[in-house]
Enzyme design. Structure first.
Site, PDB file in Angstrom:
ATOM      1  N   GLN A 176      36.375  24.034  32.354  1.00 37.71           N
ATOM      2  CA  GLN A 176      35.634  24.157  33.615  1.00 37.71           C
ATOM      3  C   GLN A 176      34.118  24.131  33.399  1.00 37.71           C
ATOM      4  O   GLN A 176      33.364  24.295  34.355  1.00 37.71           O
ATOM      5  CB  GLN A 176      36.074  25.387  34.407  1.00 37.71           C
ATOM      6  CG  GLN A 176      35.734  26.721  33.785  1.00 37.71           C
ATOM      7  CD  GLN A 176      36.372  27.874  34.551  1.00 37.71           C
ATOM      8  OE1 GLN A 176      37.563  28.130  34.423  1.00 37.71           O
ATOM      9  NE2 GLN A 176      35.597  28.566  35.363  1.00 37.71           N
ATOM     10  N   LEU A 208      33.054  41.498  31.416  1.00 39.37           N
ATOM     11  CA  LEU A 208      33.383  42.141  32.689  1.00 39.37           C
ATOM     12  C   LEU A 208      32.236  43.003  33.223  1.00 39.37           C
ATOM     13  O   LEU A 208      31.566  43.703  32.467  1.00 39.37           O
ATOM     14  CB  LEU A 208      34.631  43.021  32.529  1.00 39.37           C
ATOM     15  CG  LEU A 208      35.891  42.312  32.033  1.00 39.37           C
ATOM     16  CD1 LEU A 208      37.064  43.295  31.996  1.00 39.37           C
ATOM     17  CD2 LEU A 208      36.247  41.093  32.874  1.00 39.37           C
ATOM     18  N   GLY A 233      36.122  37.226  31.070  1.00 40.38           N
ATOM     19  CA  GLY A 233      35.568  38.307  30.267  1.00 40.38           C
ATOM     20  C   GLY A 233      34.128  38.624  30.640  1.00 40.38           C
ATOM     21  O   GLY A 233      33.662  38.248  31.716  1.00 40.38           O
ATOM     22  N   GLY A 263      31.940  44.036  39.409  1.00 42.46           N
ATOM     23  CA  GLY A 263      32.681  43.165  40.329  1.00 42.46           C
ATOM     24  C   GLY A 263      34.099  42.948  39.829  1.00 42.46           C
ATOM     25  O   GLY A 263      35.082  43.173  40.551  1.00 42.46           O
ATOM     26  N   HIS A 264      34.231  42.546  38.553  1.00 38.75           N
ATOM     27  CA  HIS A 264      35.569  42.367  37.974  1.00 38.75           C
ATOM     28  C   HIS A 264      36.362  43.672  38.048  1.00 38.75           C
ATOM     29  O   HIS A 264      37.551  43.682  38.361  1.00 38.75           O
ATOM     30  CB  HIS A 264      35.467  42.023  36.476  1.00 38.75           C
ATOM     31  CG  HIS A 264      34.902  40.685  36.163  1.00 38.75           C
ATOM     32  ND1 HIS A 264      33.723  40.526  35.487  1.00 38.75           N
ATOM     33  CD2 HIS A 264      35.366  39.432  36.414  1.00 38.75           C
ATOM     34  CE1 HIS A 264      33.489  39.238  35.316  1.00 38.75           C
ATOM     35  NE2 HIS A 264      34.448  38.546  35.881  1.00 38.75           N
ATOM     36  N   GLY A 307      37.414  36.970  43.240  1.00 43.42           N
ATOM     37  CA  GLY A 307      36.222  37.485  43.919  1.00 43.42           C
ATOM     38  C   GLY A 307      35.626  36.470  44.884  1.00 43.42           C
ATOM     39  O   GLY A 307      35.658  35.257  44.643  1.00 43.42           O
TER      40      GLY A 307
HETATM   41  O1  PAF Z   1      36.277  32.998  38.181  1.00 48.21           O
HETATM   42  C1  PAF Z   1      36.489  32.911  36.945  1.00 48.21           C
HETATM   43  O2  PAF Z   1      36.149  33.779  36.155  1.00 48.21           O
HETATM   44  C2  PAF Z   1      37.188  31.674  36.418  1.00 48.21           C
HETATM   45  O3  PAF Z   1      36.796  30.543  37.107  1.00 48.21           O
HETATM   46  C3  PAF Z   1      38.734  31.811  36.387  1.00 48.21           C
HETATM   47  C4  PAF Z   1      39.302  31.946  37.778  1.00 48.21           C
HETATM   48  C5  PAF Z   1      39.122  33.022  35.545  1.00 48.21           C
HETATM   49  C6  PAF Z   1      39.350  30.570  35.742  1.00 48.21           C
HETATM   50  O4  PAF Z   1      38.882  30.384  34.436  1.00 48.21           O
END
Ligand code: PAF
Length: 278
Positions: free
Chosen positions: A59, A31, A29, A34-35, A147
């Site tokens: 993560q 965003l 999110g 780039g996204h 990306g």
């Molecule tokens: O690149 C990201 O935004 C995150 O690491 C991903 C790939 C959505 C996994 O949570």
């Protein structure tokens, strides 16, 4: 626009598509352009597109980093709508994705995950692979878009997908930059306007190393010197590595697809960037 919050609703919607061109863009999110370039590419290349929006707790190695990660679901949905009113969005909760608690699945990634972001952020890639695996299991994408700003993540995901015989095509998408040259990232919103503008020196330095075809010691010296002129920016690492193995290269002239990787932090905000040197 179809917005799904629950796994069961997603599974039902997914089961109605029987074709072979379902594209997924996994995101956390907040965003940015780039996204949106990934989503637009997925839309051009797929019959059905799913964008996932989930700030994946496993993560993040530091709780305060997770707590301050930006969220903007309403604005994200509006931006996706501009690309296609038929794009499906999946925005689950942590309980949906981790019903049994925040456990990760350990992965063997031949050392791709031990250096750079993996060394600086222990457990980070286990968390990334765990969530990508869970999303792929339910969405069964034919293609998924990632990306190149997170180049190490891209290589880790490619390696995992190959080793696990995941049939999804992993599609790399080029870095999109702000006017200053700073690579677009959701984290950029956490920078002060001054730091955000000043951060353009990172890309300028990388371009200088590339355009002057510097050798590896000169790349490292040039980068360190550039950072010493911006003392509020803390250089976490600079590495010239081979694109596929991510192993450090010794001679940039004979190296196969060498890339320069830089990570830095400024006022507690982590910035990463990379550039192909040839
Ligand atoms: O690149 C990201 O935004 C995150 O690491 C991903 C790939 C959505 C996994 O949570």
């Amino acid at each position: 626009m179809p917005l799904y919050r629950k796994l069961e609703a997603l599974k039902l919607a997914r089961s109605s598509y029987k074709g072979n061109a379902l594209g997924v863009v996994p995101t956390m999110g907040a965003l940015h352009q780039g996204h949106l370039s990934l989503i637009a590419k997925a839309k051009r290349e797929s019959e059905v597109v799913w964008v996932t929006i989930f700030v994946n707790p496993t993560q993040f190695e530091k709780k305060d980093d997770l707590d301050k990660y930006p969220e903007s679901l309403a604005a994200d949905v509006a931006a996706i709508y501009e690309i296609g009113a038929d794009i499906h969005i999946f925005a689950p909760t942590a309980t949906d994705m981790y019903p049994e608690g925040l456990a990760t699945r350990g992965q063997r990634l031949d050392g791709l995950d031990n250096l750079m972001e993996g060394a600086d952020r222990p457990g980070h890639f286990d968390g990334v692979i765990t969530i990508v695996a869970k999303l792929f299991e339910v969405l069964q994408p034919h293609q998924a878009y990632f990306g190149e700003k997170d180049f190490q993540q891209l290589q880790v995901i490619k390696k995992w997908a190959k080793d696990q015989h995941i049939p999804t095509r992993i599609i790399p998408c080029p870095i999109v930059r702000e006017a200053s040259g700073l690579a677009m990232s959701s984290r950029n919103a956490q920078l002060s306007p001054k730091d955000r503008k000043e951060a353009g020196f990172i890309y300028e330095t990388m371009l200088q190393c590339k355009n002057k075809s510097l050798d590896k010691p000169a790349v490292y010296t040039t980068t360190k010197k550039a950072f010493s002129a911006h003392p509020n920016f803390d250089l976490r690492y600079v590495l010239c590595a081979e694109e596929d193995s991510l192993k450090e290269v010794h001679d940039l002239v004979s190296a196969n697809k060498p890339r320069l990787f830089i990570a830095a932090s400024v006022a507690g905000v982590r910035l990463i960037d990379n550039i192909a040197l040839k």
